[in-house]
Motif scaffolding. Sequence first.
Motif, PDB file in Angstrom:
ATOM      1  N   MET A   1      33.190  27.074  24.839  1.00  0.00           N
ATOM      2  CA  MET A   1      33.555  26.487  26.131  1.00  0.00           C
ATOM      3  C   MET A   1      32.384  25.687  26.677  1.00  0.00           C
ATOM      4  O   MET A   1      31.236  26.123  26.602  1.00  0.00           O
ATOM      5  CB  MET A   1      33.933  27.589  27.124  1.00  0.00           C
ATOM      6  N   ARG A   2      32.646  24.515  27.210  1.00  0.00           N
ATOM      7  CA  ARG A   2      31.594  23.672  27.756  1.00  0.00           C
ATOM      8  C   ARG A   2      31.477  23.871  29.267  1.00  0.00           C
ATOM      9  O   ARG A   2      32.470  23.762  29.998  1.00  0.00           O
ATOM     10  CB  ARG A   2      31.864  22.203  27.443  1.00  0.00           C
ATOM     11  N   VAL A   3      30.274  24.197  29.708  1.00  0.00           N
ATOM     12  CA  VAL A   3      30.038  24.498  31.123  1.00  0.00           C
ATOM     13  C   VAL A   3      28.846  23.691  31.630  1.00  0.00           C
ATOM     14  O   VAL A   3      28.059  23.143  30.845  1.00  0.00           O
ATOM     15  CB  VAL A   3      29.773  26.010  31.346  1.00  0.00           C
ATOM     16  N   ALA A   4      28.705  23.664  32.939  1.00  0.00           N
ATOM     17  CA  ALA A   4      27.558  23.007  33.563  1.00  0.00           C
ATOM     18  C   ALA A   4      26.986  23.932  34.628  1.00  0.00           C
ATOM     19  O   ALA A   4      27.728  24.570  35.386  1.00  0.00           O
ATOM     20  CB  ALA A   4      27.959  21.682  34.199  1.00  0.00           C
ATOM     21  N   ALA A   5      25.668  23.996  34.675  1.00  0.00           N
ATOM     22  CA  ALA A   5      24.960  24.696  35.743  1.00  0.00           C
ATOM     23  C   ALA A   5      24.203  23.660  36.555  1.00  0.00           C
ATOM     24  O   ALA A   5      23.447  22.851  35.993  1.00  0.00           O
ATOM     25  CB  ALA A   5      24.001  25.735  35.171  1.00  0.00           C
ATOM     26  N   ILE A   6      24.423  23.669  37.852  1.00  0.00           N
ATOM     27  CA  ILE A   6      23.723  22.758  38.762  1.00  0.00           C
ATOM     28  C   ILE A   6      22.892  23.599  39.719  1.00  0.00           C
ATOM     29  O   ILE A   6      23.413  24.504  40.373  1.00  0.00           O
ATOM     30  CB  ILE A   6      24.699  21.864  39.551  1.00  0.00           C
ATOM     31  N   ASP A   7      21.607  23.306  39.777  1.00  0.00           N
ATOM     32  CA  ASP A   7      20.677  24.012  40.657  1.00  0.00           C
ATOM     33  C   ASP A   7      20.225  23.037  41.729  1.00  0.00           C
ATOM     34  O   ASP A   7      19.525  22.065  41.442  1.00  0.00           O
ATOM     35  CB  ASP A   7      19.488  24.524  39.831  1.00  0.00           C
ATOM     36  N   LEU A   8      20.639  23.297  42.971  1.00  0.00           N
ATOM     37  CA  LEU A   8      20.255  22.448  44.091  1.00  0.00           C
ATOM     38  C   LEU A   8      18.970  22.994  44.697  1.00  0.00           C
ATOM     39  O   LEU A   8      18.971  23.777  45.647  1.00  0.00           O
ATOM     40  CB  LEU A   8      21.359  22.406  45.153  1.00  0.00           C
ATOM     41  N   GLY A   9      17.845  22.621  44.107  1.00  0.00           N
ATOM     42  CA  GLY A   9      16.560  23.079  44.600  1.00  0.00           C
ATOM     43  C   GLY A   9      16.104  22.292  45.815  1.00  0.00           C
ATOM     44  O   GLY A   9      16.659  21.249  46.154  1.00  0.00           O
ATOM     45  N   THR A  10      15.067  22.764  46.451  1.00  0.00           N
ATOM     46  CA  THR A  10      14.551  22.121  47.654  1.00  0.00           C
ATOM     47  C   THR A  10      13.942  20.760  47.342  1.00  0.00           C
ATOM     48  O   THR A  10      14.069  19.817  48.132  1.00  0.00           O
ATOM     49  CB  THR A  10      13.509  23.029  48.323  1.00  0.00           C
ATOM     50  N   ASN A  11      13.304  20.640  46.183  1.00  0.00           N
ATOM     51  CA  ASN A  11      12.701  19.373  45.785  1.00  0.00           C
ATOM     52  C   ASN A  11      13.574  18.594  44.813  1.00  0.00           C
ATOM     53  O   ASN A  11      13.695  17.379  44.922  1.00  0.00           O
ATOM     54  CB  ASN A  11      11.337  19.620  45.119  1.00  0.00           C
ATOM     55  N   THR A  12      14.156  19.302  43.848  1.00  0.00           N
ATOM     56  CA  THR A  12      14.828  18.663  42.723  1.00  0.00           C
ATOM     57  C   THR A  12      16.199  19.285  42.493  1.00  0.00           C
ATOM     58  O   THR A  12      16.355  20.501  42.596  1.00  0.00           O
ATOM     59  CB  THR A  12      13.978  18.841  41.440  1.00  0.00           C
ATOM     60  N   PHE A  13      17.177  18.448  42.185  1.00  0.00           N
ATOM     61  CA  PHE A  13      18.479  18.921  41.732  1.00  0.00           C
ATOM     62  C   PHE A  13      18.480  18.858  40.205  1.00  0.00           C
ATOM     63  O   PHE A  13      18.092  17.839  39.617  1.00  0.00           O
ATOM     64  CB  PHE A  13      19.616  18.049  42.274  1.00  0.00           C
ATOM     65  N   HIS A  14      18.925  19.931  39.573  1.00  0.00           N
ATOM     66  CA  HIS A  14      18.938  20.020  38.121  1.00  0.00           C
ATOM     67  C   HIS A  14      20.366  20.171  37.614  1.00  0.00           C
ATOM     68  O   HIS A  14      21.186  20.839  38.245  1.00  0.00           O
ATOM     69  CB  HIS A  14      18.141  21.241  37.645  1.00  0.00           C
ATOM     70  N   LEU A  15      20.625  19.587  36.452  1.00  0.00           N
ATOM     71  CA  LEU A  15      21.917  19.738  35.782  1.00  0.00           C
ATOM     72  C   LEU A  15      21.689  20.113  34.324  1.00  0.00           C
ATOM     73  O   LEU A  15      20.894  19.468  33.626  1.00  0.00           O
ATOM     74  CB  LEU A  15      22.712  18.427  35.841  1.00  0.00           C
ATOM     75  N   ILE A  16      22.349  21.174  33.873  1.00  0.00           N
ATOM     76  CA  ILE A  16      22.381  21.529  32.455  1.00  0.00           C
ATOM     77  C   ILE A  16      23.841  21.627  32.027  1.00  0.00           C
ATOM     78  O   ILE A  16      24.636  22.314  32.686  1.00  0.00           O
ATOM     79  CB  ILE A  16      21.688  22.866  32.166  1.00  0.00           C
ATOM     80  N   ILE A  17      24.171  20.929  30.958  1.00  0.00           N
ATOM     81  CA  ILE A  17      25.495  21.060  30.338  1.00  0.00           C
ATOM     82  C   ILE A  17      25.307  21.746  28.996  1.00  0.00           C
ATOM     83  O   ILE A  17      24.412  21.382  28.220  1.00  0.00           O
ATOM     84  CB  ILE A  17      26.152  19.680  30.153  1.00  0.00           C
ATOM     85  N   ALA A  18      26.121  22.765  28.745  1.00  0.00           N
ATOM     86  CA  ALA A  18      25.937  23.557  27.524  1.00  0.00           C
ATOM     87  C   ALA A  18      27.278  24.042  26.980  1.00  0.00           C
ATOM     88  O   ALA A  18      28.241  24.229  27.734  1.00  0.00           O
ATOM     89  CB  ALA A  18      25.034  24.755  27.799  1.00  0.00           C
ATOM     90  N   ASP A  19      27.305  24.242  25.664  1.00  0.00           N
ATOM     91  CA  ASP A  19      28.436  24.907  25.020  1.00  0.00           C
ATOM     92  C   ASP A  19      28.099  26.385  24.866  1.00  0.00           C
ATOM     93  O   ASP A  19      26.988  26.739  24.441  1.00  0.00           O
ATOM     94  CB  ASP A  19      28.713  24.296  23.647  1.00  0.00           C
TER      95      ASP A  19
END
Length: 312
Positions: A1-19
């Motif tokens: 299954m393909r998922v995404a984790a988004i981290d809305l940090g105070t300085n930086t927004f991060h995106l990881i897409i993974a199977d």
Amino acid sequence: MRVAAIDLGTNTFHLIIADLNGPEPEIILKTNLPVRLGEGKINDNLIIQEAFERGLLALEEFSLLTTEHQVELIKATATSAVRSAANGADFVKAAKSYAGIDITVISGEEEADYIFQGVKATGLIQERCLIMDIGGGSTEFIICDSEQVFWKKSYNIGAARLMQAYFHSDPINAVDKSTVRQHLTTELIDLKEKLDLYQPNHLIGSAGAFETFTGMLYPDLDLKAIKSHLIPVSDYRQLSATFIASSHAEREKMPGLIKLRVDMIVMAALLTDYILELGHPQKMSLSTYDLKMGVLASLKDQTDQLPSAKAL
């Protein structure tokens, strides 16, 4: 299954897409944007309009990427800047309307749990450790071994908060350094008690500033290709002293120091120095796995318990 984790940090927004089909997540895409959500008013518990708009634009870009990569499930978590802001709920609502992304605002304890799960996945935790994650709005501490968490807590002493409150000189002068130290002494009384009780010997820094420390000490190292790396304490101390003694203009010219961290790295170094004095760990390491990888781990656990991915 393909998922995404988004981290809305105070300085930086991060995106990881993974199977999540194998025993470990297979990273398909990893990117970030320097949103600076805490710019200007983080200690007044407000997301200023410019930062608000940058955040929405970043989430729109992330949404397009998740569509392009056919992501089936998105988990977006917001931390200190959003949870402490008077208009944080407005930002969450706007993100849903503008970018179609549902955001979960997590507590400091939940943040620490995700960080622990992320660091644990590196295999670094072989003894009693102190995990430290320096964010822009908050810093999390977790005392643990490979089997359990003994204690954890999130403090509103992130690098952006400290910088906006106490960084008034260039280079930072003795008065400002002393004020930061006094503030940390007041805020971290219970951390000192727990360090004395559990006596962790290994300080593990979770991503962020610790990636900067490691990258500058080992410029040929590909941080994207590793899960962890040893940071000799003596080498770190020399680098920290250089950061603290330097001016803004001097740090701007340092190879490997990104613009976003030119000033905040001074606060991160002062905070790390203080923790080294407080707990006297003999070992220090970087974990490139952090909250985002902890979120992926939780999503894998969730999907593994389902009869099929279609259940989501």
